[in-house]
Design a protein around this motif. Structure first.
Motif, PDB file in Angstrom:
ATOM      1  N   GLY A  14      23.661  50.704  52.305  1.00  0.00           N
ATOM      2  CA  GLY A  14      22.522  49.921  52.768  1.00  0.00           C
ATOM      3  C   GLY A  14      22.957  48.608  53.398  1.00  0.00           C
ATOM      4  O   GLY A  14      24.092  48.457  53.850  1.00  0.00           O
ATOM      5  N   PRO A  15      22.077  47.621  53.419  1.00  0.00           N
ATOM      6  CA  PRO A  15      22.354  46.361  54.112  1.00  0.00           C
ATOM      7  C   PRO A  15      23.538  45.581  53.534  1.00  0.00           C
ATOM      8  O   PRO A  15      24.207  44.856  54.243  1.00  0.00           O
ATOM      9  CB  PRO A  15      21.066  45.554  53.962  1.00  0.00           C
ATOM     10  CG  PRO A  15      20.062  46.447  53.385  1.00  0.00           C
ATOM     11  CD  PRO A  15      20.733  47.688  52.899  1.00  0.00           C
ATOM     12  N   MET A  16      23.807  45.724  52.241  1.00  0.00           N
ATOM     13  CA  MET A  16      24.903  44.977  51.619  1.00  0.00           C
ATOM     14  C   MET A  16      26.253  45.301  52.252  1.00  0.00           C
ATOM     15  O   MET A  16      27.126  44.451  52.298  1.00  0.00           O
ATOM     16  CB  MET A  16      24.952  45.239  50.111  1.00  0.00           C
ATOM     17  CG  MET A  16      23.826  44.597  49.346  1.00  0.00           C
ATOM     18  SD  MET A  16      23.807  42.798  49.497  1.00  0.00           S
ATOM     19  CE  MET A  16      25.198  42.379  48.475  1.00  0.00           C
ATOM     20  N   ARG A  17      26.425  46.511  52.740  1.00  0.00           N
ATOM     21  CA  ARG A  17      27.732  46.884  53.303  1.00  0.00           C
ATOM     22  C   ARG A  17      28.076  46.056  54.529  1.00  0.00           C
ATOM     23  O   ARG A  17      29.240  45.908  54.874  1.00  0.00           O
ATOM     24  CB  ARG A  17      27.777  48.378  53.609  1.00  0.00           C
ATOM     25  CG  ARG A  17      27.042  48.814  54.836  1.00  0.00           C
ATOM     26  CD  ARG A  17      27.191  50.325  55.068  1.00  0.00           C
ATOM     27  NE  ARG A  17      26.545  50.723  56.285  1.00  0.00           N
ATOM     28  CZ  ARG A  17      25.263  51.044  56.387  1.00  0.00           C
ATOM     29  NH1 ARG A  17      24.494  51.037  55.313  1.00  0.00           N
ATOM     30  NH2 ARG A  17      24.752  51.388  57.545  1.00  0.00           N
ATOM     31  N   ARG A  18      27.066  45.496  55.182  1.00  0.00           N
ATOM     32  CA  ARG A  18      27.312  44.671  56.366  1.00  0.00           C
ATOM     33  C   ARG A  18      27.535  43.192  56.025  1.00  0.00           C
ATOM     34  O   ARG A  18      27.973  42.422  56.855  1.00  0.00           O
ATOM     35  CB  ARG A  18      26.148  44.800  57.331  1.00  0.00           C
ATOM     36  CG  ARG A  18      26.065  46.188  57.931  1.00  0.00           C
ATOM     37  CD  ARG A  18      25.055  46.226  59.056  1.00  0.00           C
ATOM     38  NE  ARG A  18      25.128  47.475  59.754  1.00  0.00           N
ATOM     39  CZ  ARG A  18      24.291  48.492  59.555  1.00  0.00           C
ATOM     40  NH1 ARG A  18      23.332  48.389  58.660  1.00  0.00           N
ATOM     41  NH2 ARG A  18      24.427  49.607  60.235  1.00  0.00           N
ATOM     42  N   LEU A  19      27.194  42.826  54.789  1.00  0.00           N
ATOM     43  CA  LEU A  19      27.303  41.421  54.382  1.00  0.00           C
ATOM     44  C   LEU A  19      28.496  41.126  53.481  1.00  0.00           C
ATOM     45  O   LEU A  19      29.107  40.066  53.597  1.00  0.00           O
ATOM     46  CB  LEU A  19      26.025  40.999  53.630  1.00  0.00           C
ATOM     47  CG  LEU A  19      24.714  41.062  54.395  1.00  0.00           C
ATOM     48  CD1 LEU A  19      23.558  40.744  53.478  1.00  0.00           C
ATOM     49  CD2 LEU A  19      24.759  40.101  55.572  1.00  0.00           C
ATOM     50  N   VAL A  20      28.804  42.048  52.589  1.00  0.00           N
ATOM     51  CA  VAL A  20      29.764  41.764  51.520  1.00  0.00           C
ATOM     52  C   VAL A  20      30.978  42.674  51.616  1.00  0.00           C
ATOM     53  O   VAL A  20      30.849  43.890  51.743  1.00  0.00           O
ATOM     54  CB  VAL A  20      29.088  41.949  50.138  1.00  0.00           C
ATOM     55  CG1 VAL A  20      30.059  41.697  49.014  1.00  0.00           C
ATOM     56  CG2 VAL A  20      27.886  41.027  50.015  1.00  0.00           C
ATOM     57  N   ALA A  21      32.171  42.078  51.543  1.00  0.00           N
ATOM     58  CA  ALA A  21      33.406  42.861  51.513  1.00  0.00           C
ATOM     59  C   ALA A  21      33.614  43.444  50.119  1.00  0.00           C
ATOM     60  O   ALA A  21      33.920  44.618  49.967  1.00  0.00           O
ATOM     61  CB  ALA A  21      34.597  41.988  51.901  1.00  0.00           C
TER      62      ALA A  21
END
Length: 86
Positions: free
Chosen positions: A20-27
């Protein structure tokens, strides 16, 4: 029950496989649950550190971190309620 002077770190874990969206924000996120004696009770500390992807730090600090803190507090409160009920 803990013996005097004894504490335990239940688990430390790095989470890297976001969807989801977290994959684009958090390493990755590093989390740790620590349990320690606190008189007749057990003190629980739940710590998470987020490591944002390059250029995303402002989004983590301004948007995701406050939402995560609210989620973590609610989750810990529910966990305590379940444990105390048993």
């Amino acid at each position: 029950m803990f013996a005097a002077g004894i504490f335990a770190v239940a688990r430390e874990r790095a989470i890297t496989d976001f969807t989801g969206p977290m994959r684009r924000l958090v390493a990755h996120v590093r989390g740790e649950w620590t349990f320690a004696p606190g008189g007749s009770d057990c003190l629980v500390r739940w710590t998470y550190s987020s490591y944002p992807r390059p250029g995303r730090r402002f989004l983590i600090r301004g948007v995701a971190a406050p939402l995560w803190r609210r989620y973590a507090k609610a989750t810990l409160a529910r966990t305590v309620a379940v444990v105390e009920a048993h």
